[in-house]
Scaffold this motif. Structure first.
Motif, PDB file in Angstrom:
ATOM      1  N   PHE A 208       1.057  -0.806   0.470  1.00 60.34           N
ATOM      2  CA  PHE A 208      -0.294  -0.023   0.134  1.00 60.34           C
ATOM      3  C   PHE A 208       0.638   1.327  -0.025  1.00 60.34           C
ATOM      4  CE2 PHE A 208      -2.448   3.090   1.592  1.00 60.34           C
ATOM      5  CZ  PHE A 208      -4.115   3.356   1.029  1.00 60.34           C
ATOM      6  N   GLY A 209       0.901   1.946  -1.100  1.00 62.69           N
ATOM      7  CA  GLY A 209       1.951   2.584  -1.145  1.00 62.69           C
ATOM      8  C   GLY A 209       1.341   4.518  -1.165  1.00 62.69           C
ATOM      9  N   PRO A 210       2.292   4.921  -1.609  1.00 57.17           N
ATOM     10  CA  PRO A 210       1.633   7.022  -1.343  1.00 57.17           C
ATOM     11  C   PRO A 210       0.676   6.879  -2.121  1.00 57.17           C
ATOM     12  CG  PRO A 210       3.756   6.643  -2.731  1.00 57.17           C
ATOM     13  CD  PRO A 210       2.923   5.517  -1.889  1.00 57.17           C
ATOM     14  N   ALA A 211       0.654   6.860  -3.879  1.00 60.53           N
ATOM     15  CA  ALA A 211      -0.577   6.854  -4.584  1.00 60.53           C
ATOM     16  C   ALA A 211      -1.921   6.106  -3.831  1.00 60.53           C
ATOM     17  CB  ALA A 211      -0.265   6.156  -6.012  1.00 60.53           C
ATOM     18  N   ASP A 212      -1.833   4.632  -2.917  1.00 59.91           N
ATOM     19  CA  ASP A 212      -2.728   4.469  -3.055  1.00 59.91           C
ATOM     20  C   ASP A 212      -3.521   5.623  -1.744  1.00 59.91           C
ATOM     21  OD1 ASP A 212      -2.801   2.144  -5.064  1.00 59.91           O
ATOM     22  OD2 ASP A 212      -0.878   1.754  -2.994  1.00 59.91           O
ATOM     23  N   LEU A 213      -2.314   5.907  -1.017  1.00 60.26           N
ATOM     24  CA  LEU A 213      -3.217   6.498   0.379  1.00 60.26           C
ATOM     25  C   LEU A 213      -3.346   8.168  -0.385  1.00 60.26           C
ATOM     26  CD1 LEU A 213      -3.104   6.904   2.983  1.00 60.26           C
ATOM     27  CD2 LEU A 213      -0.599   8.469   2.470  1.00 60.26           C
ATOM     28  N   GLN A 214      -3.056   8.374  -1.563  1.00 54.99           N
ATOM     29  CA  GLN A 214      -3.392   9.778  -2.405  1.00 54.99           C
ATOM     30  C   GLN A 214      -5.012   9.485  -3.063  1.00 54.99           C
ATOM     31  OE1 GLN A 214      -1.413  13.218  -2.923  1.00 54.99           O
ATOM     32  NE2 GLN A 214      -3.999  13.758  -3.091  1.00 54.99           N
ATOM     33  N   SER A 215      -5.597   8.139  -3.529  1.00 51.73           N
ATOM     34  CA  SER A 215      -6.746   7.805  -4.148  1.00 51.73           C
ATOM     35  C   SER A 215      -7.260   7.991  -3.243  1.00 51.73           C
ATOM     36  CB  SER A 215      -5.879   6.622  -4.909  1.00 51.73           C
ATOM     37  OG  SER A 215      -7.114   5.804  -5.481  1.00 51.73           O
ATOM     38  N   LEU A 216      -7.156   7.417  -2.086  1.00 52.78           N
ATOM     39  CA  LEU A 216      -8.264   6.967  -0.975  1.00 52.78           C
ATOM     40  C   LEU A 216      -8.227   8.226  -0.456  1.00 52.78           C
ATOM     41  CD1 LEU A 216      -7.586   3.459  -0.033  1.00 52.78           C
ATOM     42  CD2 LEU A 216      -8.981   4.590  -1.871  1.00 52.78           C
ATOM     43  N   SER A 217      -7.442   9.285  -0.152  1.00 52.60           N
ATOM     44  CA  SER A 217      -7.400   9.990   1.099  1.00 52.60           C
ATOM     45  C   SER A 217      -8.963  10.666   1.211  1.00 52.60           C
ATOM     46  CB  SER A 217      -6.779  11.127   1.094  1.00 52.60           C
ATOM     47  OG  SER A 217      -6.563  12.380  -0.552  1.00 52.60           O
ATOM     48  N   ASP A 218      -9.742  11.067   0.346  1.00 50.17           N
ATOM     49  CA  ASP A 218     -11.111  11.819  -0.324  1.00 50.17           C
ATOM     50  C   ASP A 218     -12.405  11.328   0.675  1.00 50.17           C
ATOM     51  OD1 ASP A 218     -10.212  13.844  -1.159  1.00 50.17           O
ATOM     52  OD2 ASP A 218     -10.804  13.819  -2.988  1.00 50.17           O
ATOM     53  N   TYR A 219     -12.223   9.196   0.308  1.00 54.60           N
ATOM     54  CA  TYR A 219     -12.943   8.345   1.117  1.00 54.60           C
ATOM     55  C   TYR A 219     -13.017   7.615   2.734  1.00 54.60           C
ATOM     56  CZ  TYR A 219     -14.159   8.996  -4.189  1.00 54.60           C
ATOM     57  OH  TYR A 219     -13.349   9.384  -5.022  1.00 54.60           O
ATOM     58  N   VAL A 220     -11.938   7.807   3.034  1.00 59.85           N
ATOM     59  CA  VAL A 220     -11.250   7.315   4.540  1.00 59.85           C
ATOM     60  C   VAL A 220     -10.727   7.971   5.596  1.00 59.85           C
ATOM     61  CG1 VAL A 220      -9.689   5.561   5.224  1.00 59.85           C
ATOM     62  CG2 VAL A 220     -10.212   4.911   3.378  1.00 59.85           C
ATOM     63  N   ASP A 221     -11.517   8.332   6.326  1.00 62.56           N
ATOM     64  CA  ASP A 221     -11.552   9.431   7.811  1.00 62.56           C
ATOM     65  C   ASP A 221      -9.559   9.117   8.184  1.00 62.56           C
ATOM     66  OD1 ASP A 221     -13.494  10.377   7.755  1.00 62.56           O
ATOM     67  OD2 ASP A 221     -14.152   8.070   7.500  1.00 62.56           O
ATOM     68  N   GLY A 222      -9.323   8.101   8.278  1.00 58.63           N
ATOM     69  CA  GLY A 222      -8.045   7.193   8.764  1.00 58.63           C
ATOM     70  C   GLY A 222      -7.368   6.388   8.282  1.00 58.63           C
TER      71      GLY A 222
END
Length: 483
Positions: free
Chosen positions: A324-338
């Motif tokens: 799980f990398g930075p691109a995944d983190l960026q991709s999900l950031s608007d949908y995940v609270d933490g």
């Protein structure tokens, strides 16, 4: 996270400038004495008093974080240090017993301490704090109530989302189902259903007590155990899972869920397939959107159900497909609270060593967040850095072995072995060695200390991230004074 981040300012110097009032003799003309005196008073108030008041207000409101941390009782008593011995640990924990409602320490006498009692409700770590609680270590339930004010999120480990199968009735049906499974990895069996297991673990009375004591959100953990290739490739299965999670959250009055699935998907090998990997990310987004659309009345306001997603740490900068990398983190950031980042279990029985080396923590955050910039700040506030409150007892000979230990196990070892604790500077952890009298096997014990936890809190603070604790029933009472 939904919680407001603290305002960060550069630490101000502790040195105070000495104000020197210089009195000047003024030659006054006869009629100018009174007005001149009033003017001098006004000037004195503007030039001297006003700036002093402003500085005082500024220092009070925006005091450096470190100075607030050092107000913790364990800091005042000089307990947060590398050079610590087992007698100090046993003695100081007496002061905390009773306040944390620890009932498993019959070796020690309960002593009251008012300072410790007040520190149970005072927060020192102002970023989000997620605490896990497990049914098999139920002391965490009491800790969650006693130190409720220290936490922003509480996650009891209660649920599994599984797929139950109805076995084929004939040999022909079994043969066809087996053939399809081995050909495309999809198990097609009539009568298969998704089942959310775990409501029997839920403690409604405990949740009610938590709500009366504080404002920590309750988000039970759900592990997605369904066969991932089949689950992700079927829209009906995904939709049904989301509906079940929302329904359970509503009926049980939860504030959302903590979902763990990425490690399961990686174990099944589906993340190596770009299409399946994309479907996995799309499912998390779909779940986040659906949870956020549900409106709840909380703390005199409305909020949607929250989604915290569990992620593992990438092992190196050379990311693999299952990482799980930075691109995944960026991709999900608007949908995940933490994002609950599992920065622990670095070592194991086959490779004994520290549980969570500081340098590894730093490099993990560096990979996920980069160095600086607006993107870093926006993503950092959603990271919950994992901190272990358990330890490990490793056997160093005869084939190795060993495993996790709780605070209870650790204190028993201290009492029995009377070891010399060592500080491992590179990893930032304490350890000690002992020999098993029965089998004459040398052991290495790594267990958190006030110093190791403090350093990890400071690392987290420097990045502006929250923390997640696995898990609070395994720690020692005075750990919570640092939070």
């Amino acid at each position: 996270m939904a919680k407001r981040r603290e305002r960060r300012v550069p630490p101000s110097s502790d040195r105070r400038e000495d104000g020197v009032e210089s009195s000047k003799r003024t030659i006054r003309r006869g009629g100018d004495s009174a007005p001149s005196s009033q003017i001098n008073i006004v000037l004195f108030l503007i030039v001297v008093i006003a700036p002093a008041v402003a500085v005082l207000v500024y220092r009070t409101k925006y005091a450096p974080v470190t100075s607030r941390i050092l107000s913790a009782y364990v800091h005042q008593q000089g307990l947060v240090k590398a050079d610590v011995n087992y007698q100090e640990i046993l003695t100081e924990l007496q002061r905390f017993q009773g306040f944390g409602e620890y009932l498993w320490m019959p070796l020690f006498k309960i002593q009251e301490n008012s300072k410790v009692s007040t520190n149970m409700s005072q927060r020192h770590y102002t970023y989000p704090v997620l605490a896990y609680i497990t049914p098999w270590n139920n002391k965490g339930y009491d800790i969650a109530k006693s130190f409720n004010a220290k936490f922003t999120h509480l996650s009891p480990v209660w649920y599994d989302l599984r797929r139950t199968l109805v076995l084929p009735k004939t040999s022909r049906e079994a043969s066809e189902a087996s053939k399809k499974f081995f050909e495309n990895g999809i198990l097609e069996v009539q009568g298969a259903n998704l089942v959310l297991e775990g409501r029997h673990n839920a403690d409604v009375g405990w949740i009610s007590e938590l709500r009366m004591k504080g404002n920590a959100w309750v988000l039970p953990r759900v592990v997605l155990e369904a066969f991932p290739k089949e689950f992700l490739s079927k829209k009906k299965q995904r939709d049904k899972a989301i509906d079940m999670l929302i329904t359970e959250s509503k009926e049980m009055d939860y504030d959302g869920i903590v979902l763990e699935s990425w490690s399961r998907w990686a174990a099944y090998g589906i993340l190596h397939d770009p299409d399946m990997r994309n479907m996995a990310l799309q499912f998390i987004k779909q779940l986040g959107q659906a949870l956020h659309s549900v409106s709840l009345e909380r703390n005199n306001g409305k909020q949607g159900l929250q989604l915290i997603y569990v992620i593992g740490p990438p092992r190196s900068e050379m990311l693999e497909e299952h990482d799980f990398g930075p691109a995944d983190l960026q991709s999900l950031s608007d949908y995940v609270d933490g994002f609950s980042l599992m920065t622990y279990d670095f070592s194991g029985p086959q490779n004994p060593g520290p549980n969570s080396p500081l340098k590894w923590i730093h490099s993990t955050l560096q990979i996920l967040l980069g160095s600086t910039g607006k993107t870093h700040q926006n993503l950092a506030q959603k990271i919950l850095l994992g901190i272990n409150f358990y330890g490990n007892d490793f056997a160093l000979s005869r084939g190795g072995g060993g495993g996790a230990i709780t605070g209870r196990d650790y204190l028993s070892l201290l009492e029995k072995q009377k070891p010399v604790l060592q500080w491992e500077k590179n990893s930032g952890e304490h350890l000690f060695f002992y020999s098993d009298d029965q089998h004459h096997v040398k052991h290495a014990v790594f267990y958190p200390s006030l110093m190791s936890i403090f350093l990890r809190l400071e690392e987290a603070r420097s990045w502006g991230v929250g923390i997640s604790i696995w898990e609070i029933g395994q720690g020692l009472d005075y750990f919570f004074d640092l939070l």
